[in-house]
Design a protein around this motif. Structure first.
Motif, PDB file in Angstrom:
ATOM      1  N   LEU A 188       0.828  -1.205   0.000  1.00 20.02           N
ATOM      2  CA  LEU A 188       0.000   0.000   0.000  1.00 20.02           C
ATOM      3  C   LEU A 188       0.866   1.261   0.000  1.00 20.02           C
ATOM      4  O   LEU A 188       0.554   2.247  -0.686  1.00 20.02           O
ATOM      5  N   THR A 189       1.955   1.224   0.774  1.00 21.65           N
ATOM      6  CA  THR A 189       2.866   2.370   0.804  1.00 21.65           C
ATOM      7  C   THR A 189       3.493   2.589  -0.562  1.00 21.65           C
ATOM      8  O   THR A 189       3.573   3.720  -1.055  1.00 21.65           O
ATOM      9  N   TRP A 190       3.927   1.515  -1.188  1.00 22.05           N
ATOM     10  CA  TRP A 190       4.543   1.619  -2.515  1.00 22.05           C
ATOM     11  C   TRP A 190       3.554   2.164  -3.537  1.00 22.05           C
ATOM     12  O   TRP A 190       3.893   3.012  -4.363  1.00 22.05           O
ATOM     13  N   GLN A 191       2.307   1.690  -3.473  1.00 21.40           N
ATOM     14  CA  GLN A 191       1.289   2.171  -4.407  1.00 21.40           C
ATOM     15  C   GLN A 191       1.049   3.672  -4.233  1.00 21.40           C
ATOM     16  O   GLN A 191       0.911   4.415  -5.223  1.00 21.40           O
ATOM     17  N   ALA A 192       0.998   4.126  -2.979  1.00 19.68           N
ATOM     18  CA  ALA A 192       0.785   5.558  -2.723  1.00 19.68           C
ATOM     19  C   ALA A 192       1.960   6.386  -3.237  1.00 19.68           C
ATOM     20  O   ALA A 192       1.764   7.447  -3.859  1.00 19.68           O
ATOM     21  N   LYS A 193       3.183   5.914  -2.986  1.00 17.45           N
ATOM     22  CA  LYS A 193       4.365   6.635  -3.473  1.00 17.45           C
ATOM     23  C   LYS A 193       4.404   6.652  -4.996  1.00 17.45           C
ATOM     24  O   LYS A 193       4.790   7.653  -5.614  1.00 17.45           O
ATOM     25  N   ARG A 194       3.998   5.563  -5.616  1.00 17.44           N
ATOM     26  CA  ARG A 194       3.989   5.495  -7.076  1.00 17.44           C
ATOM     27  C   ARG A 194       2.974   6.473  -7.660  1.00 17.44           C
ATOM     28  O   ARG A 194       3.229   7.127  -8.688  1.00 17.44           O
ATOM     29  N   LYS A 195       1.812   6.594  -7.022  1.00 16.34           N
ATOM     30  CA  LYS A 195       0.795   7.535  -7.490  1.00 16.34           C
ATOM     31  C   LYS A 195       1.314   8.965  -7.442  1.00 16.34           C
ATOM     32  O   LYS A 195       1.041   9.772  -8.349  1.00 16.34           O
ATOM     33  N   LEU A 196       2.048   9.297  -6.391  1.00 16.34           N
ATOM     34  CA  LEU A 196       2.580  10.649  -6.270  1.00 16.34           C
ATOM     35  C   LEU A 196       3.597  10.931  -7.365  1.00 16.34           C
ATOM     36  O   LEU A 196       3.575  11.999  -7.997  1.00 16.34           O
ATOM     37  N   VAL A 197       4.482   9.984  -7.622  1.00 16.60           N
ATOM     38  CA  VAL A 197       5.474  10.175  -8.687  1.00 16.60           C
ATOM     39  C   VAL A 197       4.788  10.249 -10.049  1.00 16.60           C
ATOM     40  O   VAL A 197       5.176  11.049 -10.907  1.00 16.60           O
ATOM     41  N   ASP A 198       3.754   9.429 -10.246  1.00 14.82           N
ATOM     42  CA  ASP A 198       2.994   9.507 -11.499  1.00 14.82           C
ATOM     43  C   ASP A 198       2.376  10.882 -11.684  1.00 14.82           C
ATOM     44  O   ASP A 198       2.312  11.405 -12.811  1.00 14.82           O
ATOM     45  N   TYR A 199       1.902  11.470 -10.598  1.00 12.90           N
ATOM     46  CA  TYR A 199       1.332  12.822 -10.675  1.00 12.90           C
ATOM     47  C   TYR A 199       2.389  13.816 -11.146  1.00 12.90           C
ATOM     48  O   TYR A 199       2.121  14.671 -11.995  1.00 12.90           O
ATOM     49  N   TYR A 200       3.592  13.713 -10.589  1.00 14.46           N
ATOM     50  CA  TYR A 200       4.677  14.592 -11.035  1.00 14.46           C
ATOM     51  C   TYR A 200       5.064  14.319 -12.487  1.00 14.46           C
ATOM     52  O   TYR A 200       5.593  15.201 -13.170  1.00 14.46           O
ATOM     53  N   LYS A 201       4.781  13.115 -12.962  1.00 17.91           N
ATOM     54  CA  LYS A 201       5.058  12.776 -14.356  1.00 17.91           C
ATOM     55  C   LYS A 201       3.950  13.234 -15.294  1.00 17.91           C
ATOM     56  O   LYS A 201       4.005  12.999 -16.491  1.00 17.91           O
ATOM     57  N   GLY A 202       2.914  13.861 -14.721  1.00 22.57           N
ATOM     58  CA  GLY A 202       1.821  14.376 -15.547  1.00 22.57           C
ATOM     59  C   GLY A 202       0.616  13.474 -15.631  1.00 22.57           C
ATOM     60  O   GLY A 202      -0.316  13.754 -16.395  1.00 22.57           O
ATOM     61  N   VAL A 203       0.616  12.389 -14.862  1.00 21.75           N
ATOM     62  CA  VAL A 203      -0.519  11.462 -14.870  1.00 21.75           C
ATOM     63  C   VAL A 203      -1.506  11.874 -13.781  1.00 21.75           C
ATOM     64  O   VAL A 203      -1.124  11.922 -12.608  1.00 21.75           O
ATOM     65  N   PRO A 204      -2.780  12.174 -14.116  1.00 23.06           N
ATOM     66  CA  PRO A 204      -3.753  12.567 -13.092  1.00 23.06           C
ATOM     67  C   PRO A 204      -3.973  11.449 -12.079  1.00 23.06           C
ATOM     68  O   PRO A 204      -3.825  10.264 -12.399  1.00 23.06           O
ATOM     69  N   PHE A 205      -4.324  11.827 -10.865  1.00 25.05           N
ATOM     70  CA  PHE A 205      -4.572  10.826  -9.810  1.00 25.05           C
ATOM     71  C   PHE A 205      -5.696   9.869 -10.193  1.00 25.05           C
ATOM     72  O   PHE A 205      -5.650   8.700  -9.856  1.00 25.05           O
ATOM     73  N   LEU A 206      -6.704  10.365 -10.898  1.00 29.77           N
ATOM     74  CA  LEU A 206      -7.881   9.569 -11.226  1.00 29.77           C
ATOM     75  C   LEU A 206      -7.860   9.105 -12.675  1.00 29.77           C
ATOM     76  O   LEU A 206      -8.890   8.984 -13.315  1.00 29.77           O
ATOM     77  N   SER A 207      -6.665   8.860 -13.211  1.00 32.22           N
ATOM     78  CA  SER A 207      -6.556   8.474 -14.625  1.00 32.22           C
ATOM     79  C   SER A 207      -7.012   7.047 -14.875  1.00 32.22           C
ATOM     80  O   SER A 207      -7.395   6.699 -15.981  1.00 32.22           O
ATOM     81  N   GLU A 208      -6.936   6.238 -13.867  1.00 32.23           N
ATOM     82  CA  GLU A 208      -7.280   4.827 -14.058  1.00 32.23           C
ATOM     83  C   GLU A 208      -8.737   4.588 -13.710  1.00 32.23           C
ATOM     84  O   GLU A 208      -9.282   5.215 -12.829  1.00 32.23           O
TER      85      GLU A 208
END
Length: 208
Positions: A188-208
């Motif tokens: 769960l921690t890894w998933q949350a950290k990955r979502k944050l990095v994806d956001y910085y990469k330009g991927v919206p939080f609710l893209s999936e």
């Protein structure tokens, strides 16, 4: 699991600086301040304006015959050209004060943009480091589950052969359960950290 993001950290930082609302707003404020400064400078210099005009007239007396419209239009045609020069004499102190104010606003907005970009770069780098840490913790937790699962299977075999007490078997089972709980938390921690990095990469939080 995907590999850590260290190799593309610089690209993520550049993407964040180009897409995040904070940097875009700060850059827009700098542009507005630059335009305000240009306008304030223009107020200090003389301005020249020019204009031109053309006109004609037509009249008709009810008691007399009038010339044709085309004839009157041609004969009454008038042209004008004018130019004016405006030299700022009064209010010089006010204009100088406005110029100084707009310069300060530009410096302030530029400094804000620099600080915003620096802060975002720091946040992105920290997010990538956190993601990498969570990635390795997730791997270690998975290895621990595999080790505890193997230990539990060995304990079961020993218990069936009468070489291990039920208390020791339960202890091994609890250790496996704890390892699985740790793995779930790490996931769960890894998933949350990955979502944050994806956001910085330009991927919206609710893209999936």
């Amino acid at each position: 699991l995907p590999q850590p993001e260290t190799a593309e950290k610089e690209r993520i930082v550049n993407t964040a600086l180009a897409t995040l609302p904070d940097t875009r707003m700060s850059a827009m404020n700098v542009r507005i301040a630059e335009l305000s400064l240009s306008s304030a400078k223009a107020m200090l210099f003389p301005s020249l304006s020019a204009s031109a005009g053309i006109g004609s007239s037509y009249y008709k007396n009810l008691k007399q015959d009038a010339d044709a419209f085309a004839t009157q239009f041609k004969n009454n045609l008038s042209k004008s050209v004018s130019a004016s020069l405006s030299v700022p004499i009064f209010g010089g102190w006010s204009r100088q004060s406005n110029l100084a104010r707009t310069r300060n606003e530009l410096r302030s907005s530029e400094q804000t943009l620099i600080e915003t970009r620096r802060q975002i770069a720091v946040e992105v780098e920290q997010a990538v480091l956190d993601l990498n840490g969570a990635y390795f913790e997730r791997q270690q937790a998975e290895k621990q589950v595999q080790a505890q699962l193997l230990a539990y299977r060995v304990a079961q075999r020993k218990y069936q052969e009468g070489l291990l007490s039920v208390l020791d078997l339960q202890t091994t089972a609890n250790q496996l359960l704890q390892a699985r709980a740790t793995l779930l938390s790490a996931e769960l921690t890894w998933q949350a950290k990955r979502k944050l990095v994806d956001y910085y990469k330009g991927v919206p939080f609710l893209s999936e």
